[in-house]
Design an enzyme around this catalytic site. Structure first.
Site, PDB file in Angstrom:
ATOM      1  N   LYS A 166      -5.902 -25.202  34.541  1.00  0.00           N
ATOM      2  CA  LYS A 166      -4.771 -24.863  33.684  1.00  0.00           C
ATOM      3  C   LYS A 166      -4.779 -23.358  33.407  1.00  0.00           C
ATOM      4  CE  LYS A 166      -4.205 -24.419  29.451  1.00  0.00           C
ATOM      5  NZ  LYS A 166      -3.332 -23.244  29.630  1.00  0.00           N
ATOM      6  N   GLU A 239     -16.766 -18.330  28.730  1.00  0.00           N
ATOM      7  CA  GLU A 239     -16.776 -16.881  28.988  1.00  0.00           C
ATOM      8  C   GLU A 239     -15.765 -16.275  28.028  1.00  0.00           C
ATOM      9  OE1 GLU A 239     -18.654 -15.138  30.893  1.00  0.00           O
ATOM     10  OE2 GLU A 239     -19.607 -16.677  32.119  1.00  0.00           O
ATOM     11  N   CYS A 273     -12.469  -8.230  29.872  1.00  0.00           N
ATOM     12  CA  CYS A 273     -13.423  -8.688  28.863  1.00  0.00           C
ATOM     13  C   CYS A 273     -14.568  -7.694  28.719  1.00  0.00           C
ATOM     14  CB  CYS A 273     -13.939 -10.075  29.209  1.00  0.00           C
ATOM     15  SG  CYS A 273     -14.609 -10.205  30.870  1.00  0.00           S
ATOM     16  N   GLU A 369     -11.863  -6.701  19.246  1.00  0.00           N
ATOM     17  CA  GLU A 369     -11.616  -6.493  20.679  1.00  0.00           C
ATOM     18  C   GLU A 369     -10.161  -6.060  20.848  1.00  0.00           C
ATOM     19  OE1 GLU A 369     -11.381 -10.059  23.185  1.00  0.00           O
ATOM     20  OE2 GLU A 369     -12.391  -8.930  24.766  1.00  0.00           O
TER      21      GLU A 369
HETATM   22  P1  NAD Z   1      -6.795 -17.303  24.999  1.00  0.00           P
HETATM   23  O1  NAD Z   1      -8.072 -17.778  24.415  1.00  0.00           O
HETATM   24  O2  NAD Z   1      -5.637 -17.111  24.141  1.00  0.00           O
HETATM   25  O3  NAD Z   1      -6.324 -18.298  26.170  1.00  0.00           O
HETATM   26  C1  NAD Z   1      -7.156 -18.651  27.262  1.00  0.00           C
HETATM   27  C2  NAD Z   1      -6.711 -19.996  27.795  1.00  0.00           C
HETATM   28  O4  NAD Z   1      -6.955 -20.999  26.820  1.00  0.00           O
HETATM   29  C3  NAD Z   1      -5.233 -20.088  28.140  1.00  0.00           C
HETATM   30  O5  NAD Z   1      -5.097 -20.823  29.340  1.00  0.00           O
HETATM   31  C4  NAD Z   1      -4.675 -20.868  26.954  1.00  0.00           C
HETATM   32  O6  NAD Z   1      -3.474 -21.555  27.262  1.00  0.00           O
HETATM   33  C5  NAD Z   1      -5.806 -21.826  26.689  1.00  0.00           C
HETATM   34  N1  NAD Z   1      -5.819 -22.456  25.369  1.00  0.00           N
HETATM   35  C6  NAD Z   1      -5.095 -22.123  24.256  1.00  0.00           C
HETATM   36  N2  NAD Z   1      -5.406 -22.945  23.235  1.00  0.00           N
HETATM   37  C7  NAD Z   1      -6.348 -23.806  23.696  1.00  0.00           C
HETATM   38  C8  NAD Z   1      -7.084 -24.879  23.105  1.00  0.00           C
HETATM   39  N3  NAD Z   1      -6.934 -25.230  21.827  1.00  0.00           N
HETATM   40  N4  NAD Z   1      -7.992 -25.523  23.868  1.00  0.00           N
HETATM   41  C9  NAD Z   1      -8.193 -25.161  25.161  1.00  0.00           C
HETATM   42  N5  NAD Z   1      -7.519 -24.159  25.768  1.00  0.00           N
HETATM   43  C10 NAD Z   1      -6.616 -23.491  25.047  1.00  0.00           C
HETATM   44  O7  NAD Z   1      -7.218 -15.974  25.781  1.00  0.00           O
HETATM   45  P2  NAD Z   1      -6.250 -14.913  26.478  1.00  0.00           P
HETATM   46  O8  NAD Z   1      -5.569 -14.152  25.398  1.00  0.00           O
HETATM   47  O9  NAD Z   1      -5.462 -15.598  27.535  1.00  0.00           O
HETATM   48  O10 NAD Z   1      -7.320 -13.984  27.232  1.00  0.00           O
HETATM   49  C11 NAD Z   1      -7.913 -12.866  26.683  1.00  0.00           C
HETATM   50  C12 NAD Z   1      -9.334 -13.165  26.228  1.00  0.00           C
HETATM   51  O11 NAD Z   1     -10.116 -13.643  27.316  1.00  0.00           O
HETATM   52  C13 NAD Z   1     -10.066 -11.932  25.717  1.00  0.00           C
HETATM   53  O12 NAD Z   1     -10.757 -12.252  24.536  1.00  0.00           O
HETATM   54  C14 NAD Z   1     -11.055 -11.620  26.840  1.00  0.00           C
HETATM   55  O13 NAD Z   1     -12.188 -10.897  26.438  1.00  0.00           O
HETATM   56  C15 NAD Z   1     -11.385 -12.978  27.318  1.00  0.00           C
HETATM   57  N6  NAD Z   1     -11.939 -12.928  28.678  1.00  0.00           N
HETATM   58  C16 NAD Z   1     -13.278 -13.157  28.856  1.00  0.00           C
HETATM   59  C17 NAD Z   1     -13.844 -13.060  30.126  1.00  0.00           C
HETATM   60  C18 NAD Z   1     -15.312 -13.311  30.352  1.00  0.00           C
HETATM   61  O14 NAD Z   1     -15.711 -13.447  31.506  1.00  0.00           O
HETATM   62  N7  NAD Z   1     -16.141 -13.357  29.328  1.00  0.00           N
HETATM   63  C19 NAD Z   1     -13.039 -12.711  31.223  1.00  0.00           C
HETATM   64  C20 NAD Z   1     -11.674 -12.470  30.993  1.00  0.00           C
HETATM   65  C21 NAD Z   1     -11.142 -12.580  29.712  1.00  0.00           C
END
Ligand code: NAD
Length: 466
Positions: A166, A239, A273, A369
């Site tokens: 997803k 992650e 990230c 962040e």
């Molecule tokens: P987000 O947490 O808003 O969304 C990530 C995913 O989770 C999306 O697909 C979203 O639809 C889904 N989601 C939303 N609510 C959910 C729920 N209740 N249960 C399960 N899934 C749900 O993150 P974002 O804004 O899309 O991405 C940015 C973040 O990702 C930043 O904090 C960044 O640091 C992090 N990130 C981490 C890594 C890593 O390897 N550590 C890599 C890339 C990005």
């Protein structure tokens, strides 16, 4: 209309979703979107496909995964163009992401996890076997939609799991194209790709037939995933976010290091990230570094990712744009903005690369962040102090240390509490090296041997010898 992949079929789903190009702020494509029924069908398909897929040998699965890699490679240019359309990143970087995704499938499908003889004594033999966990939910964010998905899929599928993927709702299209390729190359149900309106992640990560969730996204959402996964004690890889410190030691050459730090902070418009999110310079070099970063910010070409001159694209979505602008306004009150500080005067979610100095450590831009091209630069007086400030964070993803005396830089790196510390380089990620966070930056690792192990259960067979 781009379609989802459920049980080997490309389908529209019960609803639809408009996808916005962040360089224009306008919708440019429509795709199918799932509602609960579609999600249930996708999980059921993955569950039904699991026994046969798990029963294949590693070599047999690798034939399928290489066909998937070939298919992605053949449609590579189309996927890269779409990635730039939906995500905003410069096309060269989108092409690189496609290449890395292809390489991920090839790399992980070649890593056979053979049974390991742990004890072989006259009276006893103990062997560890590695078996897949079952249906894996792969949930991804919008900053690197393709490579983050591919690393998860490659490791999960190679180890014999089936997957429901997803993507983030603002960048679903590149993932859907992987689904299109999979429809022609993988057995039905082995991979399913569904799209939501940010409303199905909870259901997917709580689903009783999902054995494991591999999630990349924010720390706040990661905590929700952990909560939902508790219902059936799912395996979890999280992650999450980072607030990585870049520590410059007093022997650095500012002219040499400033462009590297600038790139570490603004690559992918800072939406990384493990971007450098707080820069610490020795007080004697503070002014010089601030000036050098401001010059780089003022001369960086910000624009549409399809323009070959563009180095920095837009912020990926309106919500993130608003958040970064809010952090800039907050910083304006308490610090000094020496470059940028405003949106670009054009449609789309563009923010001028921004450098802020003289902020207190308590500033939101230092604590949170930012996930945007906004760089807080801070001065320090001694090494113990800067290490303490770098470690004073709930995050612990990665970080960098910069210094001519490499031995001393490594000593400092050893005191930084994160999953990865780079010395005199940044963003050096490899499929054979584990990546992941400590503290609230995550749980578990991706890539490397540790990453593969996250997708298997160890089964110990202990035999008495006659
Ligand atoms: P987000 O947490 O808003 O969304 C990530 C995913 O989770 C999306 O697909 C979203 O639809 C889904 N989601 C939303 N609510 C959910 C729920 N209740 N249960 C399960 N899934 C749900 O993150 P974002 O804004 O899309 O991405 C940015 C973040 O990702 C930043 O904090 C960044 O640091 C992090 N990130 C981490 C890594 C890593 O390897 N550590 C890599 C890339 C990005």
């Amino acid at each position: 209309m781009y379609q989802m992949l459920i049980d080997g079929e490309l389908v529209d789903g019960s609803a639809s979703l408009e996808v916005i190009n962040p360089a224009t702020g306008e919708a440019f494509a429509t795709c199918g979107r799932a509602e609960e029924d579609d999600l249930q069908r996708a999980v059921a398909a993955a569950r039904n496909a699991f026994p046969a897929w798990a029963a294949l040998s590693w070599t047999e699965r690798s034939v399928y995964l290489n066909a998937l890699a070939d298919g992605i490679e053949e449609r590579g240019e189309e996927i890269a163009q779409l990635l730039t359309d939906e995500q905003g990143k410069p096309l060269g970087q989108a092409r690189f992401e496609v290449g890395a995704s292809v390489a991920a499938f090839r790399y992980f499908s070649a890593q056979e996890m053979l049974p390991r003889v742990v004890v072989d004594e006259p009276t006893s033999q103990v062997i560890e076997h590695y078996s897949p966990v079952g249906v894996v939910a792969a949930i991804t964010p919008w900053n690197f939609p393709l490579i983050l998905l591919s690393v998860k899929l490659a490791a999960a599928l190679a180890t014999g799991n089936t997957v429901v993927a997803k993507p983030a709702p603002t960048t679903p299209l590149s993932s859907l194209l992987v689904g299109e390729v999979a429809a022609a190359t993988l057995p039905a149900g082995v991979l399913n790709v569904i799209v939501d309106a940010n409303d199905l992640g909870g259901l997917l990560s709580a689903h009783p037939d999902v054995a494991k969730v591999t999630f990349t996204g924010s720390t706040a959402t990661g905590k929700k995933v952990m909560q939902s996964a508790a219902s059936s004690l799912k395996r979890l890889t999280l992650e999450l976010g980072g607030n990585d410190a870049a520590i410059l030691l007093d022997d650095v050459d500012i002219d040499d290091v400033a462009p590297k730090i600038f790139n570490a902070a603004t690559f992918n418009a800072g939406q990384v990230c493990m971007a450098a999110k707080r820069i610490y310079a020795p007080r004697a070099k503070y002014d010089a570094l601030c000036d050098a970063l401001a010059d780089l910010a003022n001369s960086a070409v910000v624009g549409d990712g399809h323009d070959p001159a563009t180095a920095i694209g837009p912020i990926q979505n309106q919500m993130q744009f608003d958040k970064v602008m809010d952090l800039i306004e907050d910083s304006r009150q308490i610090g000094t903005i020496v470059a940028g500080g405003q949106r670009l005067n054009r449609p789309g979610f563009f923010i001028a690369p921004t450098v802020v100095r003289d902020l207190p450590d308590s500033a939101r831009l230092v604590q949170e962040e930012q996930f945007g091209p906004v760089i807080p630069v801070l001065a320090y007086d001694d090494i113990d102090e800067v290490i303490e400030r770098a470690n004073d964070s709930e995050f612990g993803l990665a970080g960098t240390v910069w210094g001519k005396d490499v031995e001393r830089a490594v000593e400092v790196a050893m005191r930084v509490r994160t999953g990865t510390v780079w010395v005199n380089k940044h963003l050096d990620l490899r499929f054979d090296v584990a990546f992941g966070g400590v503290k609230q930056s995550g749980l578990g690792r991706e890539q490397g041997d540790d990453g593969l192990r996250e997708f298997v259960e160890t089964r110990v067979v202990s035999v008495a010898k006659a």
